[in-house]
Design an enzyme around this catalytic site. Structure first.
Site, PDB file in Angstrom:
ATOM      1  N   LYS A 223       0.722  -0.841  -0.273  1.00 40.32           N
ATOM      2  CA  LYS A 223       0.148   0.055   0.038  1.00 40.32           C
ATOM      3  C   LYS A 223       0.557   1.036  -0.309  1.00 40.32           C
ATOM      4  O   LYS A 223       1.593   1.458   0.869  1.00 40.32           O
ATOM      5  CB  LYS A 223      -0.749   0.208   1.444  1.00 40.32           C
ATOM      6  CG  LYS A 223      -2.024   1.294   1.029  1.00 40.32           C
ATOM      7  CD  LYS A 223      -2.771   0.389   2.162  1.00 40.32           C
ATOM      8  CE  LYS A 223      -3.995   2.107   2.446  1.00 40.32           C
ATOM      9  NZ  LYS A 223      -4.789   1.767   3.205  1.00 40.32           N
ATOM     10  N   LYS A 277      -2.417  -1.362  -3.848  1.00 39.29           N
ATOM     11  CA  LYS A 277      -2.614  -0.204  -3.642  1.00 39.29           C
ATOM     12  C   LYS A 277      -2.429   0.832  -4.129  1.00 39.29           C
ATOM     13  O   LYS A 277      -1.123   0.966  -2.963  1.00 39.29           O
ATOM     14  CB  LYS A 277      -3.447  -0.510  -2.497  1.00 39.29           C
ATOM     15  CG  LYS A 277      -4.209   0.320  -2.637  1.00 39.29           C
ATOM     16  CD  LYS A 277      -5.600   0.620  -0.830  1.00 39.29           C
ATOM     17  CE  LYS A 277      -6.180   1.576  -0.824  1.00 39.29           C
ATOM     18  NZ  LYS A 277      -7.106   1.607   0.243  1.00 39.29           N
TER      19      LYS A 277
HETATM   20  C1  PBG Z   1      -6.866   3.305   4.964  1.00 38.44           C
HETATM   21  C2  PBG Z   1      -8.112   2.832   4.079  1.00 38.44           C
HETATM   22  C3  PBG Z   1      -7.366   3.713   2.650  1.00 38.44           C
HETATM   23  C4  PBG Z   1      -7.980   4.094   1.711  1.00 38.44           C
HETATM   24  C5  PBG Z   1      -8.625   2.319   2.236  1.00 38.44           C
HETATM   25  N1  PBG Z   1      -8.656   1.897   3.343  1.00 38.44           N
HETATM   26  C6  PBG Z   1      -6.284   4.785   2.893  1.00 38.44           C
HETATM   27  C7  PBG Z   1      -6.346   5.913   2.907  1.00 38.44           C
HETATM   28  O1  PBG Z   1      -7.292   6.666   3.749  1.00 38.44           O
HETATM   29  O2  PBG Z   1      -5.433   6.151   3.566  1.00 38.44           O
HETATM   30  C8  PBG Z   1      -8.434   3.369   0.883  1.00 38.44           C
HETATM   31  C9  PBG Z   1      -9.077   3.324  -0.485  1.00 38.44           C
HETATM   32  C10 PBG Z   1      -9.834   4.593  -2.024  1.00 38.44           C
HETATM   33  O3  PBG Z   1      -9.381   5.548  -1.992  1.00 38.44           O
HETATM   34  O4  PBG Z   1     -10.234   3.885  -2.686  1.00 38.44           O
HETATM   35  N2  PBG Z   1      -7.034   2.548   6.295  1.00 38.44           N
END
Ligand code: PBG
Length: 353
Positions: A223, A277
């Site tokens: 991530k 991601k």
């Molecule tokens: C954080 C989380 C994020 C997303 C899902 N869970 C990133 C964040 O806010 O830092 C992003 C999903 C998206 O942008 O569609 N645990």
């Protein structure tokens, strides 16, 4: 016909990660005409290398408190936050379309958020209530839940914040407890998105100790500290509260070897599936992970990617359905086993037709 010289290391093939095709003979125009196979629809179908099907889709949905409630998300036209009852109904619709699984993300009431995200370990919190309702309505759809703390913390970070530092081990202990509660509520896959060190092993251990040895873990192994998450933070209400950035725990967008190391560690700790991601800007990572580890590898087409494509389509600048399907097929070409995408129901409807 002369054999092609093998590609040397240091080629772009290394960065891409995929083995170069070994052509036994080098054909030449005019004997070779690449357009012959592309000439007709049936022939293009015969030589098509990758296919997108409904089996590739995981649908992320946003959950809110209340009953019979839907709220639009400004930066994600066509996506809504849903109360638990409506989420269950939408999950039923998704199952009818053939979508294998949903991934739930709660927008927790601000009054419940605190510095340690303690609501994540409430067995009756919003995410666990949603899991129970979805499983009661549609036992056959997979439910994927995230024990990360960001929807639950007053500062919007994925972990516990102490003196300006996201404390790793304390966060991992809390996340492992949350994972057990999510499994108890009926989640099929625990997908931690927090990037704390050691979380996969801790979650595996906690699940096994509580009789959940058959509950799988999909690790958000790679991530990135990306700016493409903006609309998601609006959706779950963390954009207004997030202090600073997440660079001390997410991966630097400049790095790729580091992503492989993250995957290696998570697999060693017991991850059943891994995820890359964001998605489209990181297809090189999908390819490297798939080629290196040959494990189920998912990609998350994140909120910012959805926003970009949808905004351009709304302006009449791109063909919505065509760019949606092309972007999803690109994940398959890069080696993804499937894609988390807000387009899932729209794509499923087109793929079914
Ligand atoms: C954080 C989380 C994020 C997303 C899902 N869970 C990133 C964040 O806010 O830092 C992003 C999903 C998206 O942008 O569609 N645990």
């Amino acid at each position: 016909m002369k054999p092609l010289a093998p590609r040397r290391s240091g080629d772009d093939s290394r960065a891409g990660g995929s083995a170069p095709a070994q052509h036994l003979v080098a054909g030449q125009f005019p004997a070779v005409r690449m357009r012959r196979n592309r000439r007709t629809g049936w022939s293009r179908r015969l030589v098509q290398e990758n296919h997108l099907t409904v089996d590739d889709l995981i649908w992320p949905i946003f959950i809110i408190d209340g009953n019979n409630k839907r709220e639009p998300i400004a930066a994600m036209p066509g996506v809504e936050r849903l109360s638990v009852d409506l989420a269950a109904r939408e999950a039923e619709r998704a199952a009818t379309l053939g979508i294998p699984a949903v991934a739930t993300f709660p927008n927790i009431d601000m009054s419940v958020r605190d510095a340690t995200g303690s609501n994540v370990i409430d067995p009756d919190n919003l995410i666990n209530r949603a899991t129970r309702a979805i499983k009661a309505a549609v036992p056959d759809i997979g439910v994927i839940t995230d024990p990360a703390l960001d929807p639950f913390t007053s500062h919007g970070h994925d972990g516990i914040l102490r003196n300006g530092v996201i404390v790793n081990d304390e966060t991992v202990a809390q996340i492992a407890r949350a994972a057990v509660l999510q499994a108890a509520a009926g989640a099929d896959i625990i997908a931690p998105s927090d990037m704390m060190d050691g979380r996969i092993g801790a979650i595996r251990k906690a699940l096994d100790a509580n009789g959940f040895q058959d509950i799988a873990i999909m690790s958000y192994a790679t991530k990135y500290a990306s700016a493409f998450y903006g609309p998601y933070r609006e959706a779950i209400g963390t954009s207004g509260v997030l202090q600073g950035d997440k660079k001390t725990y997410y991966i630097d967008p400049a790095n790729t070897d580091e992503a492989l190391r993250e995957v290696e560690l998570d697999l060693a700790e017991g991850a059943d599936m891994v995820m890359v991601k964001p998605g489209m800007p990181y297809l090189d990572i999908v390819r490297r992970v798939k080629d290196t580890f040959a494990v189920p590898t998912f990609a998350y087409q994140v909120s910012g990617e959805y926003a970009m494509l949808t905004a351009a389509a709304h302006n009449g600048w791109l063909d919505h359905d065509k760019v949606m399907l092309e972007s999803l097929l690109a994940f398959k070409r890069a080696g993804a086993s499937g894609v988390l995408t807000y387009f899932a129901p729209m794509a499923a409807r087109l793929l079914k037709a």
